[in-house]
Write a protein that holds these residues in place. Sequence first.
Motif, PDB file in Angstrom:
ATOM      1  N   PHE A 102       0.838  -1.204   0.000  1.00  0.00           N
ATOM      2  CA  PHE A 102       0.000   0.000   0.000  1.00  0.00           C
ATOM      3  C   PHE A 102       0.868   1.247   0.000  1.00  0.00           C
ATOM      4  O   PHE A 102       0.612   2.195  -0.751  1.00  0.00           O
ATOM      5  N   PHE A 103       1.876   1.258   0.847  1.00  0.00           N
ATOM      6  CA  PHE A 103       2.748   2.424   0.951  1.00  0.00           C
ATOM      7  C   PHE A 103       3.406   2.740  -0.394  1.00  0.00           C
ATOM      8  O   PHE A 103       3.332   3.871  -0.884  1.00  0.00           O
ATOM      9  N   ILE A 104       4.027   1.760  -1.002  1.00  0.00           N
ATOM     10  CA  ILE A 104       4.746   1.984  -2.264  1.00  0.00           C
ATOM     11  C   ILE A 104       3.793   2.361  -3.383  1.00  0.00           C
ATOM     12  O   ILE A 104       4.042   3.302  -4.141  1.00  0.00           O
ATOM     13  N   SER A 105       2.673   1.652  -3.492  1.00  0.00           N
ATOM     14  CA  SER A 105       1.735   1.963  -4.577  1.00  0.00           C
ATOM     15  C   SER A 105       1.097   3.332  -4.412  1.00  0.00           C
ATOM     16  O   SER A 105       0.892   4.043  -5.403  1.00  0.00           O
ATOM     17  N   SER A 106       0.802   3.743  -3.198  1.00  0.00           N
ATOM     18  CA  SER A 106       0.220   5.071  -3.015  1.00  0.00           C
ATOM     19  C   SER A 106       1.245   6.170  -3.291  1.00  0.00           C
ATOM     20  O   SER A 106       0.903   7.206  -3.858  1.00  0.00           O
ATOM     21  N   ILE A 107       2.492   5.943  -2.935  1.00  0.00           N
ATOM     22  CA  ILE A 107       3.544   6.916  -3.234  1.00  0.00           C
ATOM     23  C   ILE A 107       3.699   7.076  -4.744  1.00  0.00           C
ATOM     24  O   ILE A 107       3.770   8.186  -5.267  1.00  0.00           O
ATOM     25  N   TYR A 108       3.741   5.964  -5.454  1.00  0.00           N
ATOM     26  CA  TYR A 108       3.887   6.033  -6.905  1.00  0.00           C
ATOM     27  C   TYR A 108       2.624   6.537  -7.602  1.00  0.00           C
ATOM     28  O   TYR A 108       2.698   7.092  -8.694  1.00  0.00           O
ATOM     29  N   PHE A 109       1.465   6.355  -6.981  1.00  0.00           N
ATOM     30  CA  PHE A 109       0.243   6.909  -7.548  1.00  0.00           C
ATOM     31  C   PHE A 109       0.243   8.430  -7.455  1.00  0.00           C
ATOM     32  O   PHE A 109      -0.142   9.131  -8.388  1.00  0.00           O
ATOM     33  N   VAL A 110       0.699   8.961  -6.334  1.00  0.00           N
ATOM     34  CA  VAL A 110       0.680  10.407  -6.084  1.00  0.00           C
ATOM     35  C   VAL A 110       1.799  11.128  -6.825  1.00  0.00           C
ATOM     36  O   VAL A 110       1.678  12.312  -7.144  1.00  0.00           O
ATOM     37  N   ARG A 111       2.865  10.445  -7.129  1.00  0.00           N
ATOM     38  CA  ARG A 111       4.064  11.052  -7.707  1.00  0.00           C
ATOM     39  C   ARG A 111       3.820  11.961  -8.922  1.00  0.00           C
ATOM     40  O   ARG A 111       4.285  13.106  -8.929  1.00  0.00           O
ATOM     41  N   PRO A 112       3.097  11.533  -9.953  1.00  0.00           N
ATOM     42  CA  PRO A 112       2.879  12.427 -11.107  1.00  0.00           C
ATOM     43  C   PRO A 112       2.096  13.693 -10.744  1.00  0.00           C
ATOM     44  O   PRO A 112       2.367  14.769 -11.278  1.00  0.00           O
ATOM     45  N   TYR A 113       1.154  13.561  -9.833  1.00  0.00           N
ATOM     46  CA  TYR A 113       0.368  14.724  -9.410  1.00  0.00           C
ATOM     47  C   TYR A 113       1.240  15.724  -8.654  1.00  0.00           C
ATOM     48  O   TYR A 113       1.067  16.934  -8.779  1.00  0.00           O
ATOM     49  N   LYS A 114       2.167  15.212  -7.867  1.00  0.00           N
ATOM     50  CA  LYS A 114       3.087  16.099  -7.148  1.00  0.00           C
ATOM     51  C   LYS A 114       3.996  16.848  -8.118  1.00  0.00           C
ATOM     52  O   LYS A 114       4.281  18.021  -7.920  1.00  0.00           O
ATOM     53  N   LYS A 115       4.440  16.170  -9.175  1.00  0.00           N
ATOM     54  CA  LYS A 115       5.271  16.832 -10.182  1.00  0.00           C
ATOM     55  C   LYS A 115       4.501  17.937 -10.878  1.00  0.00           C
ATOM     56  O   LYS A 115       5.040  19.021 -11.123  1.00  0.00           O
ATOM     57  N   ILE A 116       3.255  17.694 -11.202  1.00  0.00           N
ATOM     58  CA  ILE A 116       2.424  18.710 -11.854  1.00  0.00           C
ATOM     59  C   ILE A 116       2.223  19.901 -10.923  1.00  0.00           C
ATOM     60  O   ILE A 116       2.315  21.055 -11.344  1.00  0.00           O
ATOM     61  N   ALA A 117       1.987  19.630  -9.644  1.00  0.00           N
ATOM     62  CA  ALA A 117       1.786  20.703  -8.677  1.00  0.00           C
ATOM     63  C   ALA A 117       3.055  21.533  -8.500  1.00  0.00           C
ATOM     64  O   ALA A 117       2.995  22.767  -8.404  1.00  0.00           O
ATOM     65  N   LYS A 118       4.214  20.884  -8.478  1.00  0.00           N
ATOM     66  CA  LYS A 118       5.486  21.615  -8.366  1.00  0.00           C
ATOM     67  C   LYS A 118       5.719  22.499  -9.575  1.00  0.00           C
ATOM     68  O   LYS A 118       6.159  23.639  -9.450  1.00  0.00           O
ATOM     69  N   ALA A 119       5.439  21.974 -10.754  1.00  0.00           N
ATOM     70  CA  ALA A 119       5.628  22.752 -11.980  1.00  0.00           C
ATOM     71  C   ALA A 119       4.689  23.948 -12.010  1.00  0.00           C
ATOM     72  O   ALA A 119       5.084  25.056 -12.399  1.00  0.00           O
ATOM     73  N   ALA A 120       3.453  23.754 -11.581  1.00  0.00           N
ATOM     74  CA  ALA A 120       2.492  24.858 -11.557  1.00  0.00           C
ATOM     75  C   ALA A 120       2.915  25.926 -10.550  1.00  0.00           C
ATOM     76  O   ALA A 120       2.787  27.125 -10.816  1.00  0.00           O
ATOM     77  N   LYS A 121       3.435  25.493  -9.412  1.00  0.00           N
ATOM     78  CA  LYS A 121       3.896  26.447  -8.404  1.00  0.00           C
ATOM     79  C   LYS A 121       5.091  27.238  -8.917  1.00  0.00           C
ATOM     80  O   LYS A 121       5.174  28.457  -8.736  1.00  0.00           O
ATOM     81  N   LYS A 122       5.995  26.557  -9.573  1.00  0.00           N
ATOM     82  CA  LYS A 122       7.180  27.218 -10.140  1.00  0.00           C
ATOM     83  C   LYS A 122       6.762  28.230 -11.202  1.00  0.00           C
ATOM     84  O   LYS A 122       7.285  29.349 -11.254  1.00  0.00           O
ATOM     85  N   GLU A 123       5.804  27.860 -12.035  1.00  0.00           N
ATOM     86  CA  GLU A 123       5.307  28.758 -13.080  1.00  0.00           C
ATOM     87  C   GLU A 123       4.610  29.968 -12.472  1.00  0.00           C
ATOM     88  O   GLU A 123       4.784  31.093 -12.946  1.00  0.00           O
ATOM     89  N   ALA A 124       3.855  29.757 -11.403  1.00  0.00           N
ATOM     90  CA  ALA A 124       3.170  30.864 -10.737  1.00  0.00           C
ATOM     91  C   ALA A 124       4.176  31.831 -10.105  1.00  0.00           C
ATOM     92  O   ALA A 124       3.995  33.048 -10.163  1.00  0.00           O
TER      93      ALA A 124
END
Length: 136
Positions: A102-124
Motif C-alpha cells: 500500500f505504501f509503495i503503490s500510493s507513493i507512486y500513484f501520487v508522484r505524477p500529481y506532485k510533479k504537476i503541482a510543483k511545476a504549476a507552483k514554479k510557473e506561478a
Amino acid sequence: MNQSTNHFHRIACFSLIGLILLGIVWETWLAPYKPGHYLFVIKVIPLLFPLRGVFQKNIYTMQWASMFIMFYFMEGVVRAMGDAEYMSRWLAGLEIILSISFFISSIYFVRPYKKIAKAAKKEALAAEKALQKSNS
C-alpha cells in the motif's frame, strides 16, 4: 492520469482491503491474541477512514494514508518478532507485505500529481516575479 497510475491505484485499493480483511480474520478466527477475546479486531477500524478517499483517488487521502499505514507495518514487525504462535507470525508477515505494498503503490500513484503541482507552483512564482518586475 495514465495506465501506470491506475495500476498503482488498484494495488493500493487491494492492499487496503486486504489489510482490513486480514485484521478481521486474524483477530477473530485464525490466531486471536487471546482465544475467545475478539477485542483486538478494533485495530481494523482506523483502516476504514481512508477507504472512501482511496477508492475515489483523492490525492490528499492517499498521502496521509501512506504515512498512516506505517503503524500497521510496525505492528506486523513487532508481532512477527514477538508472537510465539507460528500462525500469528505468518499473518504478521502478510500484514508487513500488504502495508508495504500500500505504501509503495500510493507513493507512486501520487508522484505524477506532485510533479504537476510543483511545476504549476514554479510557473506561478515566475509569473509573479515577472509581474513585480513590470510594475517596478
